[in-house]
Design a protein around this motif. Structure first.
Motif, PDB file in Angstrom:
ATOM      1  N   ALA A 235       1.317  -1.443  -0.035  1.00  0.00           N
ATOM      2  CA  ALA A 235       0.108   0.028   0.039  1.00  0.00           C
ATOM      3  C   ALA A 235       1.075   0.823  -0.009  1.00  0.00           C
ATOM      4  O   ALA A 235       1.215   2.394  -0.425  1.00  0.00           O
ATOM      5  CB  ALA A 235      -1.107  -0.454   1.004  1.00  0.00           C
TER       6      ALA A 235
ATOM      7  N   PRO B  31       2.569   2.951  11.787  1.00  0.00           N
ATOM      8  CA  PRO B  31       2.132   1.950  10.392  1.00  0.00           C
ATOM      9  C   PRO B  31       0.101   1.667  10.363  1.00  0.00           C
ATOM     10  O   PRO B  31       0.153   0.856  10.375  1.00  0.00           O
ATOM     11  CB  PRO B  31       3.124   0.829  10.958  1.00  0.00           C
ATOM     12  N   ASP B  32      -0.526   2.849   9.727  1.00  0.00           N
ATOM     13  CA  ASP B  32      -1.711   2.702   9.982  1.00  0.00           C
ATOM     14  C   ASP B  32      -2.285   2.890   8.456  1.00  0.00           C
ATOM     15  O   ASP B  32      -1.567   4.215   8.006  1.00  0.00           O
ATOM     16  CB  ASP B  32      -2.109   3.887  11.034  1.00  0.00           C
ATOM     17  N   ILE B  33      -2.718   1.889   7.143  1.00  0.00           N
ATOM     18  CA  ILE B  33      -3.289   2.875   6.140  1.00  0.00           C
ATOM     19  C   ILE B  33      -3.677   3.560   6.132  1.00  0.00           C
ATOM     20  O   ILE B  33      -3.691   4.732   5.632  1.00  0.00           O
ATOM     21  CB  ILE B  33      -3.654   0.973   5.558  1.00  0.00           C
ATOM     22  N   GLY B  34      -4.488   3.818   7.500  1.00  0.00           N
ATOM     23  CA  GLY B  34      -5.404   4.845   6.914  1.00  0.00           C
ATOM     24  C   GLY B  34      -5.153   6.674   7.791  1.00  0.00           C
ATOM     25  O   GLY B  34      -5.705   7.281   7.443  1.00  0.00           O
TER      26      GLY B  34
ATOM     27  N   PHE C 206      -3.283   6.815   3.068  1.00  0.00           N
ATOM     28  CA  PHE C 206      -4.227   6.278   2.051  1.00  0.00           C
ATOM     29  C   PHE C 206      -4.622   6.538   1.865  1.00  0.00           C
ATOM     30  O   PHE C 206      -6.370   6.770   2.565  1.00  0.00           O
ATOM     31  CB  PHE C 206      -4.044   4.421   2.207  1.00  0.00           C
TER      32      PHE C 206
ATOM     33  N   GLY D  53      -6.579   5.674  -1.220  1.00  0.00           N
ATOM     34  CA  GLY D  53      -7.570   4.200  -1.751  1.00  0.00           C
ATOM     35  C   GLY D  53      -7.406   4.879  -3.468  1.00  0.00           C
ATOM     36  O   GLY D  53      -8.309   4.257  -3.520  1.00  0.00           O
TER      37      GLY D  53
END
Lengths: 350, 350
Positions: free
Chosen positions: B229, B341-344, B347, B349
Motif C-alpha cells: 500500500a 504503521p496505519d494505512i488509514g 491511504f 484509496g
C-alpha cells in the motif's frame, strides 16, 4: 449485522472472515469438498492449518455437506475457491443462490474461451441460470492482501469492484476495519486483469530471483536492476492488456496493479515457482516435485490464456511488441522454453 | 570515439564508466577532494573499494588536482558527485567547462530555495556563469541502476533526459551496450522528481521493514500488505508532485518512478536507514551511529525540501491530502516524529 456465507476455506477465504467477524457479522465458512480436513481442524482446534492466527469463535465452520444449513439467512456470498474451482462453485451454489443474494469473488483469473479472454466473474456468471445472470450482483475484491497478514490483523488494503458501482460503498462498510482498508473501483475489467495477470508476472520476477542459483551460472549477487525493469515492464503490459480488454490503464497503475504485483513478489507460491524455474527446473518438474497439491495461479493463468493470446497476436488484435514479456512467460510455463535474462528482449523503454 | 570526463569516483560515477569503456570511449575518472583514497586504490589495484568488479584498464583515474589534465579534449562531462556536492562540482568545473561541452548529471535530488522547489540540474545551471547557462547542454540519467550490478555488467535499464530532446539519442548511443539499456524521456522535471523523491519514499518503506524488530512489538512477520500500500501511495504522491512542479505523471508510472523506487527498496542505504528508524532509532541517531561518513540521499532530500513543502501546503499551492505520506516522512526525518504503521493515516484509496 449481516450473515455472510464464505465458500472455500483456503487461507484467503478464511482470512477475510476475520474483519467480518470483528465487525460483528455472522460468518459461515464452508469448506469445499477438498477442504474437509481444514474444517475439521478449525472446529477442533480453532485454528486453520495454514494460518497462524486463531479463528474467532463466532466464525462457524461447515463442511460442504452442510452448505444448505450454512446458507440459511445469508445476505452475501463470498467465493474463496481457487480459479480451477470457479465452475464447481457456481454449480454448488445453485441450490442456495437467489437473485437477491450478491456474490463477491476472491477468486482471481482470466480464461480464454470462444476466442475471447474472459475475466473470472464473467465465467462465474455464465455458469448461472440465464434468468439470474443479470440479477445477481457480482463483485470482486483484489489487491495486495497476503492472507496471513490480514488474518493477523495487520494493515491491509484492497479494492472492491463490481458491475453496480452504487452498491459498492455498503459492502466496503461491511468489511472495513481499523486494519482492513478496501477502496472502490468501478473498473471491473481493469481490476480483474491486474489481479489475474500479476500472478504470472510475479512468477517471471521469481525467475530473475532464482537465476543466480542456476548451475554453472557466473552470477552470484541478486539481479535487482533487471527485476526493476521487469517489474515496470509487467505493469506496462498489464496496462496495455487491461485497455485492450475494455478496462482502464489507470487501474493497473493503482493498488490493484502496482500494489498487488508488489506484494506478490514478496515470496508467495507464484514467486517461489518462478525461483525454481530460474534455478533451472521446468514448470512441470517444479509443479510435480514441489507443489503437487497446490494450485499455482500464475501457471494456471498461463494455460488458461495461452492459446487465445497466441491467436490474438496472430490476428493482429494484440500487438506482440506490447506484450513481449508475457509471450516469453507463456513459452516458459506452457512450453518449457528457456528464459534469457536480457532486458533487450522485452524492454520497450517505457 | 569520445573522451568522457567523469567527476566523482563514487560507486555510480565509477560504474557508468564500464559501459562507456566497453564502447571503446576514452574514460577519465576524476575523484572529488573526498575521493583521494579511492583514486589511489583504483590506480594501485585496478579495483574500486566499494565495487566487486575490476575496473577496465583503459579507464584512467585522476585525483582532483589533475582535473585540468583529465579534461583535455573531453567531449562530455558526467557528474557523479552526491547531492551535497553539486555546487562544489559546478565551481570546480568552471575552469574546464565551455559552452560546447555537455554535462550529464548522475546526481539526484531536489532543493527548496526562494520559495520554489528546484530539480538539481537547475541548481547546477544556476551556479554556472550567466553567459553559459543556456548554452551548456544539461542532461541527467536516472532509473533503476544499482551501481554494483551495472559494474558487473548485469542487465540494467535507465532513462536519459535533458532540455534538448534532439540531442538525447546520440548520448544514449554512446552508453548503450548489450547489458545497459538507457531509454529517453523529454520530461526533465518528471524524471528528476521521481529519482529524487524515490530515496525518501524508499526510506519510508524501510521503516515498515524494520517495524517488526521494534522492541516490545507484537508483530513478528514482515508487513508486506502495508508495504505494498505504501509503495503504491508513494508513486501516487510522486505523480502529484511531478505534475505540480511541471512534469508529467506518466513519467512517475514508468521506469524512472516505478522501476527506480522498486530497486531502491531492495536494500540500499536509504532503505537501510529506514529499517533502523523502524526498529526504533531516530534519523539523527542512526545517521551518526551507522552512517557517519555516508550521505543518505533520502534524508538529505527531506532537509532540502521540508521548509518549502510545509510552506506550499500552508499557502495552498500543494494539497496536504495528496501528500500525507510525504508529510509523515518529513516529520520522521527532520523532526524525529514517530511513525504509525496505519494505512488509514495516509491511504487515499488510489
Amino acid at each position: 449485522m449481516a450473515t455472510i456465507l464464505i465458500l472455500g476455506a483456503g487461507v484467503m477465504g478464511t482470512a477475510i472472515s476475520i474483519p467480518l467477524s470483528d465487525n460483528k457479522h455472522e460468518v459461515h465458512l464452508v469448506g469445499t469438498h477438498l477442504d474437509g480436513d481444514i474444517i475439521k481442524r478449525i472446529n477442533q482446534t480453532g485454528k486453520h492449518p495454514n494460518l497462524q492466527s486463531p479463528i474467532p469463535t463466532n466464525i462457524k465452520a461447515f463442511p460442504i455437506e452442510e452448505l444448505h444449513k450454512a446458507a440459511e439467512g445469508a445476505d452475501l456470498v463470498i467465493l474463496g475457491v481457487n480459479s480451477l474451482g470457479i465452475k464447481w462453485a457456481a454449480h454448488s451454489l445453485l441450490e442456495v443462490l437467489h437473485p437477491q443474494l450478491p456474490v463477491i469473488l476472491l477468486t482471481k483469473g482470466l480464461a480464454g474461451r470462444d476466442e475471447r479472454i474472459y475475466i473470472l466473474p464473467e465465467i462465474f456468471r455464465s455458469e448461472l441460470p440465464r434468468a439470474w445472470r443479470d440479477k445477481i450482483s457480482i463483485m470482486a475484491i483484489g489487491g495486495p492482501s497476503i492472507a496471513g497478514e490480514l488474518a493477523a490483523r495487520h494493515q491491509t488494503s484492497a479494492v472492491l469492484t463490481g458491475y453496480d458501482r452504487e452498491q459498492l460503498p455498503s459492502f466496503v462498510k461491511l468489511m472495513r476495519t481499523s486494519y482492513f482498508h478496501p477502496s472502490i473501483s468501478s473498473d471491473f475489467v481493469g481490476v480483474e486483469v491486474s489481479v489475474g495477470l500479476k500472478n504470472l508476472y510475479a512468477l517471471g520476477l521469481g525467475i530473475v530471483c532464482g537465476w543466480p542459483q542456476r548451475a554453472g551460472n557466473e552470477f552470484i549477487e541478486p539481479l535487482h536492476n533487471l527485476s526493476a525493469a521487469m517489474f515496470t515492464q509487467s505493469l506496462f503490459e498489464m496496462a496495455y492488456l487491461a485497455e485492450e480488454l475494455g478496462g482502464s490503464r489507470d487501474t493497473v497503475f493503482s493498488i490493484a496493479g502496482i500494489g498487488d504485483l508488489y506484494v506478490t513478489c514478496q515470496g508467495g507460491r507464484n514467486f517461489r515457482m518462478g525461483r525454481l524455474i530460474g534455478s533451472g527446473i521446468s514448470y512441470h518438474e517444479a509443479k510435480s516435485q514441489y507443489f503437487p497439491q497446490d494450485s499455482i495461479e500464475g501457471g494456471e493463468l498461463a494455460f488458461a490464456i495461452d492459446e487465445t493470446i497466441r491467436k490474438f497476436t496472430m490476428d493482429g488484435f494484440l500487438s506482440p511488441q506490447r506484450i513481449p514479456l508475457l509471450l516469453i512467460l507463456l513459452d516458459v510455463v506452457v512450453r518449457g522454453s528457456g528464459f534469457m535474462p536480457d532486458i533487450g528482449s522485452f524492454f520497450f523503454g517505457g
